[in-house]
Design a protein around this motif. Structure first.
Motif, PDB file in Angstrom:
ATOM      1  N   VAL A   1       0.866  -1.179   0.000  1.00  0.00           N
ATOM      2  CA  VAL A   1       0.000   0.000   0.000  1.00  0.00           C
ATOM      3  C   VAL A   1       0.901   1.226   0.000  1.00  0.00           C
ATOM      4  N   THR A   2       0.545   2.252  -0.786  1.00  0.00           N
ATOM      5  CA  THR A   2       1.311   3.500  -0.776  1.00  0.00           C
ATOM      6  C   THR A   2       0.417   4.643  -0.300  1.00  0.00           C
ATOM      7  N   ALA A   3       0.943   5.460   0.559  1.00  0.00           N
ATOM      8  CA  ALA A   3       0.168   6.606   1.056  1.00  0.00           C
ATOM      9  C   ALA A   3       1.029   7.852   0.998  1.00  0.00           C
TER      10      ALA A   3
ATOM     11  N   THR B   1       4.971   7.053   1.513  1.00  0.00           N
ATOM     12  CA  THR B   1       5.413   5.826   2.181  1.00  0.00           C
ATOM     13  C   THR B   1       4.723   4.613   1.569  1.00  0.00           C
ATOM     14  N   THR B   2       5.517   3.634   1.245  1.00  0.00           N
ATOM     15  CA  THR B   2       4.974   2.360   0.783  1.00  0.00           C
ATOM     16  C   THR B   2       5.242   1.316   1.867  1.00  0.00           C
ATOM     17  N   ALA B   3       4.188   0.656   2.284  1.00  0.00           N
ATOM     18  CA  ALA B   3       4.338  -0.405   3.280  1.00  0.00           C
ATOM     19  C   ALA B   3       3.987  -1.715   2.581  1.00  0.00           C
TER      20      ALA B   3
ATOM     21  N   SER C   1      10.106   5.054   2.692  1.00  0.00           N
ATOM     22  CA  SER C   1       9.531   6.377   2.911  1.00  0.00           C
ATOM     23  C   SER C   1      10.426   7.435   2.283  1.00  0.00           C
ATOM     24  N   TYR C   2       9.820   8.404   1.621  1.00  0.00           N
ATOM     25  CA  TYR C   2      10.574   9.495   0.999  1.00  0.00           C
ATOM     26  C   TYR C   2       9.988  10.821   1.437  1.00  0.00           C
TER      27      TYR C   2
ATOM     28  N   CYS D   1       2.335   9.299   7.977  1.00  0.00           N
ATOM     29  CA  CYS D   1       2.245   8.481   6.777  1.00  0.00           C
ATOM     30  C   CYS D   1       2.495   7.012   7.111  1.00  0.00           C
ATOM     31  N   LEU D   2       3.424   6.788   8.016  1.00  0.00           N
ATOM     32  CA  LEU D   2       3.725   5.417   8.446  1.00  0.00           C
ATOM     33  C   LEU D   2       2.483   4.783   9.072  1.00  0.00           C
ATOM     34  N   ALA D   3       1.870   5.516   9.991  1.00  0.00           N
ATOM     35  CA  ALA D   3       0.683   4.977  10.662  1.00  0.00           C
ATOM     36  C   ALA D   3      -0.445   4.751   9.648  1.00  0.00           C
TER      37      ALA D   3
END
Lengths: 349, 349
Positions: B13-15, B55-57, B119-120, B138-140
């Motif tokens: 997922v990217t946010a 951020t892509t998790a 993360s960028y 963004c991480l959360a």
């Protein structure tokens, strides 16, 4: 002929007064005219042979008005502050007699005679080095001597205070406390000596002149704006300074440099914090001032005990108080390392 | 074969989350682990297409440990703040199914699966531009999406808060209040949206990057030292900020730029005043920051009404909030006049 000759005498007195540097700062007045502060303050008076004002006050029947020269340039005496000092001293004038010169001035004469005052600072004026403190202290002292005023230093300090608040602290050597006082008429707002200059004579004061330019915001304007707009100022004056004054008196009494240094640095920073909390904000320190603080802080932390305290008045120049001669020597070496003289300066050697 | 093939899927997922700039500042924690502040704060969230974190998790059975890359460089996830966020999100994970890819992850699986996070920041990191706010928000958010967490933004904000306090404010657009909360466990210390991004869309935010260097004192260290040593901090938190929060909410509600600007500038200056009142003193602003403030103050005073508000976080960079597009254009012209691009920069055009 006799009449015109008798008009020609000049009677004069010269005095020298050192500047003083507050270690617990004065910032904010409760009365602008009488110059009554919102908190007590404590200062150290510099060696009178270094940063000082030299003032000559002269009186002569040939003078047609009160006049004053500061650093060779005539300045106006019409301001309320000069007038307050002149009026207060004149009110206390006594008979003066100089038999060799055949001069006799009675108490009543002083109201009619005019004075000429010449004042010199041997250091930058209005650059945050308390030039007005030394200046008004010297003015009050020289005029007091000229007019044979019998008041003691504390009483004279209350007069000098009406010229420039911190001037009241320059009438004593050593450590001096300016008691804010309670009376509305300012009669109890005066300076007292805490310890004389011999009590803690290990201390060496080094002044790092970062800029000799006149500051953008005068202390008077800055203080007024802080009193009107800073939400931190009253808390500082009422809750923080009274405790610090007691701690500082104790540190001075015991020659406890660690406490002295901690209190001095913290109080300087808090005074500048209040300036920053003013609207519009006042910046007296610049990047060079900040670097000096960082250098001193890091050095003190690397030693077992603090070596140097710093304090900044209403300007970017650092007043550095070293615990002794060794620390002062090391301080100067460090300053020269971090701020090497540029080639222009070197060519002067 | 099936077993190894089934190990190869990656679900990701990217946010994207914008940074936020506090107009009533957060400075000082009452609980260092849970990151609970000593006062409420209010921020404006920037346009997500400008300063933001992407951020892509990703999760895969092939991952053997949790790993993270920030701006392309692997960083440690072992810190308590990352672990808190991961633990809190994992505890709320739900079943995830992607039929097209044949992926099925149950609530229970999330405890065993590992994540990779990339993360960028599209702006300088750790230079006082709230990079950690955007980063942890963004991480959360990305982890929450990945793990199908059902919590709403305010509940997620309380999780992001445990990564970086101000991150909790980046989960909403517009103006956001971080309520400090009263509970010891921090459950009521979360962000709420005051107004959405459309409510006051005249405002234009200009960021003047004075220095993109990482700051010398991290916000975490600075705050801790301020709480421990500043004698002004508690007074600010208890007596001044609560009133300012109400005034700021009113100013935002009414789109009252004069009040908004006055409160924003005063609060920024007071936060830096508290930094200066810290031992050792913290200087986030430099001479260039001071010049920008002076330029804005003088300009605002020369106009009938303020045109631009300034605010500085834990760094020298100015965040300038113009009342509208015209004011922003004029602001940029002024900045270019006072800080002309040097010839190196010009040669790039």
């Amino acid at each position: 002929m006799m009449a015109s000759e008798s008009q020609n005498w000049v009677f004069m007195v010269t005095a020298q007064t050192p500047t003083n540097i507050a270690v617990i700062k004065y910032w904010g007045k409760r009365d602008e005219t009488l110059i009554l502060p919102i908190n007590d303050s404590i200062s150290v008076t510099l060696d009178p042979s270094h940063l000082c004002t030299t003032t000559t006050a002269a009186v002569s029947p040939a003078f047609h008005q009160d006049r004053m020269w500061l650093n060779g340039k005539e300045i106006s005496l019409s301001g309320g502050r000069f007038q307050s000092c002149l009026r207060e001293i004149r009110a206390r004038a006594c008979d003066v007699e100089d038999e060799t010169k055949g001069i006799k001035i009675t108490k009543e004469d002083w109201g009619k005679l005019h004075v000429h005052i010449a004042s010199y600072n041997n250091f930058p004026t209005a650059a945050g080095l308390a030039s007005s403190a030394a200046g008004f202290a010297c003015l009050a002292y020289a005029l007091g001597k000229l007019m044979n005023v019998k008041e003691d230093e504390s009483q004279l300090s209350a007069i000098a205070r009406q010229g420039s608040g911190s001037a009241c602290r320059s009438l004593f050597g050593g450590f001096v406390k300016w008691i804010m006082g309670k009376e509305d008429n300012g009669s109890d707002s005066l300076a007292v000596q805490l310890t004389d200059e011999k009590h803690w004579d290990d201390l060496v004061i080094v002044i790092a002149v970062v800029s000799s330019r006149q500051k953008e915001t005068s202390s008077t304007t800055g203080m007024r704006e802080s009193v009107e707009t800073s939400l931190l100022l009253q808390h500082r004056a009422k809750e923080i300074v009274p405790k610090r004054i007691l701690q500082m008196e104790e540190a001075i009494k015991n020659r406890d440099f660690a406490s002295f240094s901690q209190l001095t640095c913290a109080d300087s920073n808090q005074f500048h914090a209040v300036c920053l909390d003013t609207c519009p904000p006042i910046f007296y320190m610049n990047d060079t001032s900040h670097r000096i603080i960082s250098i001193v802080e890091k050095w003190n932390r690397s030693e077992e005990a603090p070596q140097v305290a710093y304090t900044f008045d209403a300007g970017p120049n650092a007043v550095l108080i070293a615990r002794n001669r060794n620390a002062a020597t090391s301080l100067i070496q460090r300053l020269l390392y971090y701020f090497p003289p540029n080639s222009d300066d070197l060519s002067r050697f």
